[in-house]
Design a protein around this motif. Structure first.
Motif, short mmCIF file in Angstrom:
data_model
loop_
_atom_site.label_atom_id
_atom_site.label_comp_id
_atom_site.label_asym_id
_atom_site.label_seq_id
_atom_site.Cartn_x
_atom_site.Cartn_y
_atom_site.Cartn_z
N SER A 156 -0.90 6.40 0.01
CA SER A 156 -2.15 5.64 -0.02
C SER A 156 -3.38 6.48 0.31
N ASP A 157 -3.18 7.70 0.85
CA ASP A 157 -4.32 8.48 1.32
C ASP A 157 -4.47 9.82 0.60
N GLN A 158 -4.13 9.84 -0.67
CA GLN A 158 -4.45 10.95 -1.56
C GLN A 158 -5.13 10.38 -2.80
N TRP A 159 -6.21 11.04 -3.23
CA TRP A 159 -7.00 10.53 -4.33
C TRP A 159 -7.05 11.55 -5.47
N MET A 206 -11.68 7.84 -10.32
CA MET A 206 -11.05 8.29 -9.08
C MET A 206 -10.26 7.14 -8.47
N MET A 207 -8.97 7.40 -8.19
CA MET A 207 -8.10 6.38 -7.61
C MET A 207 -7.14 7.02 -6.63
N SER A 208 -6.75 6.26 -5.62
CA SER A 208 -5.65 6.73 -4.78
C SER A 208 -4.36 6.60 -5.58
N ILE A 209 -3.33 7.32 -5.14
CA ILE A 209 -2.03 7.20 -5.81
C ILE A 209 -1.56 5.75 -5.76
N GLN A 210 -1.78 5.11 -4.64
CA GLN A 210 -1.41 3.71 -4.51
C GLN A 210 -2.15 2.84 -5.52
N PRO A 267 -3.43 18.57 -1.72
CA PRO A 267 -4.84 18.25 -1.47
C PRO A 267 -5.03 16.76 -1.21
N ARG A 268 -5.89 16.42 -0.26
CA ARG A 268 -6.13 15.01 0.05
C ARG A 268 -6.92 14.33 -1.06
#
Length: 301
Positions: A195-198, A230-234, A266-267
């Motif tokens: 949830s915290d990688q974009w 731009m989106m998070s993986i989630q 990378p975040r």
């Protein structure tokens, strides 16, 4: 145009060959480490080559005398590059050095595929001119290859891209994020998603077109190629679930640290696409539109 496509059996490679074959005036030569998987309905020549042996690839080039090389072959797994740094160096860096040397000597235009992982993800979204700092061996190998190209004197285009997805090639067992999520959720499987990688996910057909545009226009320099959102993986996985009317309660969000990916991934990456749009005529496809196309392709298989 006599175009050599390396890694022609790969996810991108097969789709690229199919796209180029649709153009008149192109003679295609393909090479990969495994036997030819390109449909025999597509006009092309093929030679199997060991990518751990740069001399074998050079022999391929000599036999074909290309005007263009599109180099898609690479070890793209972060984990594999960490576990086998020697192989990573050979395939991702040493072969690029040899290709650049030949391209310079024979005035061949070289298109090279790179990655958002050349950045450490601490700021995103990135311009082509932003300094590179990798947080894993895979990203560092691509930085090293980029520098080799820039110092080689050969005519080249470097296309950096992000999280490529799309319909699998016929007969391929390869999966990407979109297809993995769709299949798992369709099978009622619970999946854990970061949830915290974009990222700005890239539809493979857009990347194919960017490769074509770069080669056709003899483009030179670095270009950022990705989707425009731009989106998070989630969020990517949730969009997949929403589009195919799948159960979103099966999606369990996790943080990168829980699976050991907070330091070596990378975040937040993402690209500024202005240069590719202005110079190449690149136009990213909206994520939802690409899902519609993927659905149509899956239904036609």
């Amino acid at each position: 145009m006599r175009i050599l496509v390396t890694g022609s059996n790969g996810f991108l490679g097969q789709k690229l060959v199919k796209r180029l074959a649709a153009e008149s005036g192109y003679h295609l030569f393909c090479t990969s480490g495994s036997p030819d998987r390109i449909s025999q309905d597509i006009s092309h020549d093929f030679l199997q080559a060991d990518f751990s042996d740069p001399s074998a690839l050079l022999d391929t080039i000599k036999s074909f005398r290309p005007t263009h090389i599109i180099h898609t072959a690479a070890i793209s797994s972060v984990d594999v590059c960490e576990k086998d740094p020697v192989q990573c160096q050979t395939v991702n860096v040493d072969i690029v050095r040899e290709l650049a040397t030949v391209a310079h000597a024979q005035d061949i235009h070289l298109t090279f595929l790179s990655t958002d992982f050349v950045f450490d993800g601490k700021q995103g979204s990135y311009l082509e001119t932003d300094p590179t700092t990798a947080c894993n061996a895979y990203g560092q190998s691509k930085i090293d290859a980029e520098k080799l190209l820039q110092q080689s004197g050969c005519r080249h285009a470097i296309l950096r891209t992000i999280l490529v997805y799309g319909t699998p090639n016929k007969g391929s067992s390869g999966r990407n994020l979109v297809i993995w999520a769709k299949e798992a959720l369709s099978n009622k499987e619970t999946i854990r998603v970061v949830s915290d990688q974009w990222r700005m996910p890239t539809w493979v057909e857009d990347l194919v077109e960017a490769c074509h545009l770069a080669a056709k226009q003899h483009a030179e320099g670095i270009y950022h190629i990705s989707g425009g959102e731009m989106m998070s993986i989630q969020e990517v996985v949730q969009e997949v679930a929403h589009f195919w009317n799948l159960d979103q309660t099966l999606i369990t969000p996790i943080r990168a640290k829980e699976i050991g990916q907070d330091k070596n991934r990378p975040r937040k990456t993402g690209f500024v696409l202005d240069k590719a749009k202005a110079e190449l005529g690149y136009t990213p496809t909206a994520f939802r539109t690409s899902l519609k196309r993927i659905d149509e392709e899956l239904n036609s298989i």
